[in-house]
Design a protein around this motif. Structure first.
Motif, PDB file in Angstrom:
ATOM      1  N   SER A 195       0.230  -7.774   1.922  1.00  0.00           N
ATOM      2  CA  SER A 195       1.304  -7.697   0.934  1.00  0.00           C
ATOM      3  C   SER A 195       2.629  -8.176   1.524  1.00  0.00           C
ATOM      4  CB  SER A 195       1.434  -6.260   0.421  1.00  0.00           C
ATOM      5  OG  SER A 195       2.486  -6.142  -0.506  1.00  0.00           O
ATOM      6  N   VAL A 200      -0.894 -11.149  -0.886  1.00  0.00           N
ATOM      7  CA  VAL A 200      -1.284 -10.246  -1.964  1.00  0.00           C
ATOM      8  C   VAL A 200      -0.035  -9.824  -2.715  1.00  0.00           C
ATOM      9  CG1 VAL A 200      -2.229  -7.972  -2.503  1.00  0.00           C
ATOM     10  CG2 VAL A 200      -3.361  -9.411  -0.815  1.00  0.00           C
ATOM     11  N   VAL A 203      -1.527  -4.612  -5.921  1.00  0.00           N
ATOM     12  CA  VAL A 203      -2.527  -3.744  -5.300  1.00  0.00           C
ATOM     13  C   VAL A 203      -2.717  -2.507  -6.163  1.00  0.00           C
ATOM     14  CG1 VAL A 203      -3.153  -2.379  -3.269  1.00  0.00           C
ATOM     15  CG2 VAL A 203      -1.893  -4.528  -2.987  1.00  0.00           C
ATOM     16  N   PHE A 228       3.578  -0.390  -1.547  1.00  0.00           N
ATOM     17  CA  PHE A 228       3.129  -1.630  -2.186  1.00  0.00           C
ATOM     18  C   PHE A 228       2.047  -1.412  -3.236  1.00  0.00           C
ATOM     19  CE2 PHE A 228       0.806  -0.825   1.737  1.00  0.00           C
ATOM     20  CZ  PHE A 228      -0.524  -0.876   1.324  1.00  0.00           C
TER      21      PHE A 228
END
Length: 444
Positions: A195, A200, A203, A228
Motif C-alpha cells: 500500500s 495496492v 484493502v 490502510f
C-alpha cells in the motif's frame, strides 16, 4: 529507258514533298473538330479547381456552369452523404453501448484462513482448480455484481509470490488465537508495504475474530485509525460493527474440517427423519452443555442422537465427519448450545442439511455485544427461522411439541429453512460485493 527511270524518281520526290507540306499544314494551321458529345468548354482550368470534402462539397460546379461536368457527380455526392450518415450512426451506437455497458472491476482475494473457503465456495459460489483440498496452490475466478473476483489459497500462496494484476485486495485472516494473530500480522505488514509503495490502492479484511471479540491488534491497521484497511468483515458480535467500514460476517461451516457444499434436493425436504434432535460436540465442564445433556438423559436418549467428548479436537476423521453428517440429515432439530461464543459452525451446518437449529439465546462471557435482540445479531437481522431458548430447562416442553407435529408440517419447515439459508448466502454475497465496490471504486 534511262529517261523513264529519271521521271519516276522525280515523281516520287514530288509526291513526298506534297505529303510533307500537307502534314505540316494539318499540324500547325487546321482547326480541330471535336464531337459535340465530348466537347468541353474550359476557359480557366486553374480557377475551377475545387476541394472535395464535407466542408467544401457545396462548392462543386454544377452541370451547365463553369468547370468540368461529371454526369455521375450527383449520385457520388448522395452516396458519400449516405455513407457519412451511416458512419455517424454507428459511432453514436458505439458511444451508447460503451456508456451503458457495466464497468467491470477486478479484486483479488487471498485466502489465508479456512473461512476463506466458506466465502468463496458457499457465499460466492466459486470453484477452485485443482479441486483437491490438499493441493498446495488453488485458484479460481467468479463474477459478482460488477466485479471479477480472483481467489488464491493454499500453503504455496506466500508473500511476494502472488500475481498482483489488480490494485484492490481482500485478505482473509484468522485472528482466533495468539499464534494465528502473529501469522496474520506478518501478512498485514506485507500488504501495508504494498500500500505504501502504491502497488495496492484498496484493502479489505475478512477476519475470523477472537471469540471474546477482543481484536485490538487490528485497530491500528484500519483507515479510520490511520491505517490502510478500507473495510473490515468481522466474525462474531463485535462492538466495532458500524455497518459502514466494519461489517459483521457469518462464521459459516467448518471448512477446515472439510464440511462440504450441500446442494438442496427434494430428498432433504420430503424424507421423514427418524430422530427428533441431535448433538455431537464437546461438553465443557460447568457449562450449559452439561445441563442440556442431563436433560436429554431423562428419557430422550432414543429420540435424540448424541455423541460427546470432553476435549475439543480441531480435526475430524472421515468416519466422524460422516457420522456428524448423518446425524444432521436424520434429525428434525439440531441442538446448538453456547460455547465460548453463541455463534457456532453447527448452526450453519444444520441449515445446510435442513435440520432446524435450536439455539441457546444467551450471550457468552466476554466483550461481544449483540444489541437489544441479544446475541447472533446478524442471523436475527436476516430473519433466521430458528428455535430460540433462554434456558435448556425449556427443552422438554419443546420436544413434546415436536412429537405432535405431522410429517407434512416438518417437511414444509425444512423447505422453508433451506430456502432461507440459500437467501441468506445470497444476501451475504450482495453485502460483500456492494461494500467492496463502494469502498474501492465509488468512494461514497
Amino acid at each position: 529507258m534511262k529517261f523513264t527511270y529519271r521521271r519516276i524518281c522525280y515523281l516520287i520526290i514530288f509526291v513526298y514533298v506534297i505529303f510533307s507540306l500537307y502534314a505540316a499544314y494539318s499540324v500547325f494551321f487546321s482547326v480541330k473538330v471535336v464531337s459535340r458529345v465530348h466537347r468541353v468548354v474550359k476557359k480557366n482550368p486553374v480557377a475551377n479547381v475545387r476541394l472535395v470534402g464535407p466542408e467544401h462539397r457545396s462548392s462543386l460546379p454544377l452541370p451547365g456552369g463553369e468547370g468540368k461536368w461529371n454526369p455521375w457527380e450527383e449520385d457520388d455526392q448522395l452516396g458519400l452523404l449516405h455513407l457519412q450518415k451511416r458512419r455517424e450512426a454507428f459511432r453514436l451506437h458505439q458511444q451508447h453501448v460503451a456508456k451503458n455497458k457495466p464497468q467491470r472491476y477486478r479484486v483479488q482475494i487471498w485466502g489465508k484462513a479456512a473461512i476463506g473457503l466458506y466465502l468463496w465456495e458457499h457465499i460466492l459460489d466459486g470453484t477452485l482448480s485443482p479441486p483437491h483440498r490438499t493441493a498446495q496452490w488453488r485458484e479460481g475466478e467468479v463474477v459478482s455484481g460488477n466485479t471479477v473476483f480472483s481467489f488464491y489459497t493454499g500453503p504455496a500462496v506466500v508473500q511476494g509470490h502472488l500475481p498482483l494484476d489488480t490494485a484492490h485486495i481482500v485478505l482473509v485472516l484468522n485472528g482466533h488465537e495468539e499464534q494465528k494473530i502473529s501469522y496474520a500480522t506478518r501478512w498485514m505488514q506485507h500488504v501495508g508495504a504494498l500500500s505504501r509503495a502504491g502497488s495496492v490502492l484498496g484493502v479489505a479484511i475478512v477476519l475470523l475474530g477472537d471469540e471474546h471479540c477482543t481484536n485490538d491488534w487490528l485497530r491500528p491497521y484500519l483507515r479510520s485509525h490511520g491505517g490502510f484497511v478500507d473495510c473490515l468483515f468481522l466474525v462474531y458480535d463485535s462492538p466495532w460493527v458500524n455497518e459502514h467500514d466494519v461489517l459483521q460476517w457469518p462464521l459459516g461451516v467448518a471448512t477446515y474440517r472439510d464440511f462440504p457444499v450441500v446442494v438442496p434436493n427434494s430428498q432433504l425436504v420430503n424424507t421423514a427423519r427418524p430422530y427428533l434432535c441431535n448433538f455431537m460436540g464437546t461438553v465443557y465442564k460447568n457449562s450449559s452443555r452439561e445441563t442440556m445433556m442431563k436433560i436429554l438423559k431423562q428419557g430422550w436418549e432414543k429420540e435424540c442422537l448424541t455423541s460427546t467428548r470432553d476435549k475439543w479436537l480441531p480435526l475430524e476423521t472421515a468416519e466422524s465427519l460422516q457420522q456428524y453428517h448423518d446425524m444432521l440429515a436424520q434429525s428434525d432439530l439440531t441442538l446448538c448450545p453456547v460455547g465460548i461464543n453463541a455463534e457456532s459452525y453447527r448452526i450453519f451446518e444444520a441449515c445446510s442439511l435442513g435440520s432446524v437449529p435450536v439455539v441457546e439465546d444467551v450471550a457468552a462471557p466476554g466483550g461481544c455485544v449483540g444489541g437489544p435482540a441479544g446475541p447472533l445479531r446478524l442471523l436475527k437481522a436476516q430473519g433466521a427461522p430458528f428455535l430460540f431458548l433462554r434456558d435448556w430447562r425449556e427443552l422438554p416442553g419443546l420436544l413434546e411439541r415436536e412429537r405432535t407435529r405431522n410429517e407434512v408440517e416438518k417437511a414444509e419447515r425444512r423447505r422453508h429453512l433451506l430456502e432461507w439459508y440459500a437467501g441468506f448466502r445470497e444476501a451475504m454475497r450482495e453485502r460483500f460485493t456492494e461494500t467492496l465496490e463502494r469502498a474501492f471504486f465509488r468512494h461514497g
